[in-house]
Design an enzyme around this catalytic site. Structure first.
Site, mmCIF file in Angstrom:
data_model
loop_
_atom_site.group_PDB
_atom_site.id
_atom_site.type_symbol
_atom_site.label_atom_id
_atom_site.label_comp_id
_atom_site.label_asym_id
_atom_site.label_seq_id
_atom_site.Cartn_x
_atom_site.Cartn_y
_atom_site.Cartn_z
ATOM 1 N N ASP A 1 0.864 -1.181 0.000
ATOM 2 C CA ASP A 1 0.000 0.000 0.000
ATOM 3 C C ASP A 1 0.904 1.236 0.000
ATOM 4 O O ASP A 1 2.123 1.135 0.167
ATOM 5 C CB ASP A 1 -0.986 -0.022 1.174
ATOM 6 C CG ASP A 1 -2.207 0.882 0.894
ATOM 7 O OD1 ASP A 1 -2.139 1.683 -0.064
ATOM 8 O OD2 ASP A 1 -3.210 0.796 1.625
HETATM 9 C C1 BGC Z 1 -5.026 3.315 -0.195
HETATM 10 C C2 BGC Z 1 -5.147 2.282 -1.293
HETATM 11 C C3 BGC Z 1 -5.045 2.952 -2.636
HETATM 12 C C4 BGC Z 1 -3.717 3.704 -2.709
HETATM 13 C C5 BGC Z 1 -3.491 4.397 -4.040
HETATM 14 C C6 BGC Z 1 -3.809 4.192 -0.373
HETATM 15 O O1 BGC Z 1 -3.856 5.244 0.520
HETATM 16 O O2 BGC Z 1 -4.995 2.685 1.063
HETATM 17 O O3 BGC Z 1 -6.376 1.625 -1.169
HETATM 18 O O4 BGC Z 1 -5.167 2.020 -3.660
HETATM 19 O O5 BGC Z 1 -3.713 4.682 -1.688
HETATM 20 O O6 BGC Z 1 -4.320 5.474 -4.195
#
Ligand code: BGC
Length: 761
Positions: free
Chosen positions: A264
């Site tokens: 993540d």
């Molecule tokens: C989120 C993810 C997301 C990623 C890209 C993160 O803050 O937890 O779910 O895909 O950002 O935007």
């Protein structure tokens, strides 16, 4: 489990497949497809330099995507390896200015309980991704709604792992049929946003396997998503992306996951060696230079640092090769090698609108529908000929419908329908996510007016509750719209409908007070809720009808009117329990300072909690009314030789309208297993004409009855099979069923044969 033993398992699997394939030509073809793929991947890997390998395992940094996505891996043209452009895609594509379709939220999709719709949802989003030049979609997620105040509940698929896993698998099959890499997130137990980078979910192994990992396991088994995103939080003391037990022992080891693990986005990795050796295969968003501060001022780990770690032996070359091999394999199996992805045209907004409306029509849940006063019939559906005056109140119903925020938000195609109360407001923690909701220009008021030509339809914005009540007293019916904004990074303080104090950006009055005040004077009150999670309803006894529309997407207005007027018979069922009050939740409040979050309730989560504690929820899991009525009879259950269970019953539409019912099958496992009173094991959504009856036969995989005791086991003894229209159907049918104990090993497989990867529809 080590890399070698992991590969041994894979070869064993291939060996077993070879034996079966003598009788199954389809399996033989799949096996040889996979073998050819492995050979191509090995050949590519052999031609790659260390720098090229490193290039493939980290993103180019926040904002580096040339087409506006959230993550970007630069390809290697000389080898035909394409760029990978990732973009958030939970409820549609989160990219500005491209007119992607804002669909109802994944939680709404879960409320449809409709596998075919989930597949179509996947196909549509994937098609739009390709149209815009993306070859991967991030999401949705399938974390369970242990904590309904979680600001991301709308991005997920409810509180049951079987419901979430099956629907996500169907969505993934749809998406991967379009040559798209699907990302499944957030692995694992990422169940609240408070302290999301540092909170530590403390969960015993049995609960982890049976609940919080079960949906992921099902989706790997049935649809093999190309990518798994490891989460921000810790699980049992280790960051998810540095958690060897989760990533290597379970995901890649026990389950045999063949795709790659992606981190993540912020602070998911804190150490190169730990993350790489635990099983993370790619850092996102990464950066061009690990020594410079990256997102949120933090350093990155999988560029120069990983190269150094490989050079000095902290991370083995074999491990780096495994990271790259997994990516090449995923690209190859998705048919993306030698295919540079580029935008290919414009989004088909008409096609998007059709699906958005269909999803929402199937997702709306009718929670209450009583007659008013002297009426002999329930308040809904509305009958235009019996009405002269209707008053629509609040929720910006004149302008549009609300949606959720954060990375799962989808920009409006044509501007925000509502001006924010506190423009520019962002979350108080990382100052990244807007607190202003996006409202789509899909006005329920307009759609209601279109169905009432020649009638008086007034609109009041709800700020003046007394004026709204007066107007309601003069109308045949009052339809009150209420909304609840939720977003990534921020948990809700409570499940009460927000007011101008708790959510000044999106609310300008006290919604509960409005509903109570209007209901006290109206002849008939209907409440339509647009929300991201459960809400409490202190006014429930004073209104006649309640519809839950979730975040209804770009066709929310017409879809809500379709149900209000009975053009569509509501068929959604709750994918999560609605409690009467927060005090009834296992976690009374979300701790803001404590970082250890012990899941002390264990297996008793969601409906399993209410059932085992004998707490009556406001509305139970699986609940939802229809304008017709269904009855169940003739339940029989037997164990098949394969160990699977065959369940048979008769479902009758004994009302006077066509309608769809989601017949749910639960199992109460033998008392000595220590399991909560019931678990969902299967369901079937059935469309029946008035008076039509159907014999339903479901073959339920043995795996659905398994418990974790160091490995998966079918507990011997007498279980009960229950069938009904919700988890607490007062007319639930029940039969006993004897199980012989059986050992199912460390992974649950329902397919038996080929793992479905990039399944064609
Ligand atoms: C989120 C993810 C997301 C990623 C890209 C993160 O803050 O937890 O779910 O895909 O950002 O935007």
């Amino acid at each position: 489990m080590s890399y070698t033993s992991n590969m041994r398992r894979l070869f064993m699997h291939v060996g077993i497949l070879a034996a079966i394939s003598q009788t199954l030509p389809g399996v033989a073809a799949a096996q040889s497809r996979h073998q050819n793929s492995e050979q191509r991947v090995d050949a590519l890997l052999a031609r790659m330099s260390l720098d090229e390998k490193i290039q493939l395992v980290h993103g180019g940094g926040m904002g580096s995507s040339p087409i506006g996505g959230g993550g970007y891996i630069k390809g290697i043209p000389r080898l035909g390896i394409p760029d990978i452009n990732y973009v958030d895609s939970d409820a549609g594509i989160n990219v500005q200015g491209k007119h992607a379709t804002p669909l109802p939220s994944p939680l709404a999709l879960a409320a449809s309980w409709d596998v075919n719709i989930a597949r179509d949802y996947g196909v549509l989003v994937a098609h739009e991704l390709k149209t815009l030049g993306f070859n991967s979609g991030l999401g949705n997620g399938i974390n369970l709604a242990r904590e309904p105040r979680n600001g991301r509940t709308f991005e997920y698929m409810g509180e049951d792992p079987i419901l979430a896993g099956i629907l996500f698998a169907a969505r993934t099959q749809g998406a991967q049929s379009q040559n798209i890499l699907t990302v499944m997130k957030h692995f694992a137990a990422n169940d609240q946003e408070t302290n999301r980078f540092t909170s530590d979910s403390i969960i015993d192994e049995r609960t982890l396997r049976e609940l919080y990992l079960r949906g992921f396991e099902l989706a790997v088994d049935k649809a093999n998503p190309a990518v798994v995103m490891c989460a921000y939080n810790l699980v049992n003391g280790e960051k998810s992306c540095e958690n060897r037990h989760l990533l290597t022992d379970i995901l890649k080891g026990d389950w045999g996951f063949q795709g790659y693990v992606q981190s993540d986005w912020i602070a998911a990795i804190t150490n190169t060696r730990r993350a790489a050796n635990a099983g993370t295969d790619e850092e996102e968003p990464g950066s061009a230079d690990d020594s410079l501060p990256g997102p949120a001022g933090l350093h990155t780990f999988f560029n120069q640092r990983l190269k150094e770690a490989v050079r000095n032996g902290q991370v083995s070359e074999a491990r780096l090769d495994d990271m790259v091999r997994r990516k090449l394999r995923s690209l190859d199996r998705a048919g993306l090698i030698n295919i540079p992805t580029s935008p290919v045209g414009k989004i088909d907004t008409a096609a998007g609108d059709i699906l958005a409306r269909r999803v929402e029509q199937n997702a709306i849940v009718l929670l209450k529908n009583d007659p008013s006063g002297a009426d002999s019939h329930p308040t809904l559906p509305l009958v235009p000929s019996s009405m002269q005056t209707v008053v629509v109140i609040g929720g910006h119903a004149d302008a549009g419908v609300i949606s959720g925020g954060g990375s799962a938000g989808v920009p409006a195609r044509d501007g925000n329908a509502v001006t924010c109360g506190t423009p520019g407001a962002v979350d108080p923690f990382i100052h990244q996510f807007s607190l202003c909701a996006t409202w789509y220009k899909s006005s329920p008021l307009e759609a209601i007016r279109a169905r009432l030509p020649g009638k008086t339809v007034r609109y009041l914005d709800g700020k003046d509750a007394a004026a709204a009540a007066l107007a309601a007293a003069q109308a045949n019916v009052a339809i009150i719209f209420a909304t609840q904004f939720t977003t990534e990074q921020v948990d809700l303080p409570r499940l009460s409908l927000p007011d101008d104090k708790s959510d000044p950006a999106n609310q300008s009055y006290d919604q509960n007070n409005l509903i109570s005040t209007v209901a006290a004077r109206a002849r008939r009150t209907i409440v339509v809720l647009e929300q991201g999670t459960a809400v409490t309803m202190p006014w429930l006894n004073h209104v006649q009808s309640v519809l839950v529309a979730w975040y209804p997407g770009v066709q929310g207005g017409p879809a809500i009117a379709d149900v209000l007027f009975g053009e569509v018979n509501p068929s959604g069922k709750l994918p999560l329990s609605f409690p009467k009050r927060e005090d009834d939740l296992p976690q009374k409040t979300i701790p803001t300072t404590a970082l250890r979050i012990p899941y002390t309730e264990g297996l008793k989560m969601g409906y399993r909690w209410y059932d085992s504690q004998k707490i009556e929820p406001l509305f139970p899991f699986g609940y939802g009314l229809s304008y017709t009525h269904f009855s169940y009879s003739g339940l029989q259950a037997k164990r098949l030789q394969s160990g699977d269970v065959s369940v048979q019953f008769r479902l009758t539409n004994d009302g006077d309208r066509r309608g769809k019912e989601t017949a749910q099958v639960y199992s109460a496992l033998p008392a000595n297993t220590g399991e909560p009173p019931r678990r969902l094991v299967a369901w079937e959504k059935v469309d029946l004409a008035p008076t039509e009856a159907r014999e339903i036969t479901l073959t339920i995989p043995a795996a659905r009855f398994a418990v974790w005791a160091g490995r998966w086991q079918i507990p011997g003894g007498t279980a009960h099979i229950e069938v009904g229209g919700s988890s607490r159907d007062p007319h639930m049918l029940e039969v006993p069923l004897r199980f012989m104990s059986a050992n199912l090993g460390v992974a649950l497989h329902e397919n038996g044969d080929e793992q479905c990867f990039g399944c064609r529809l």
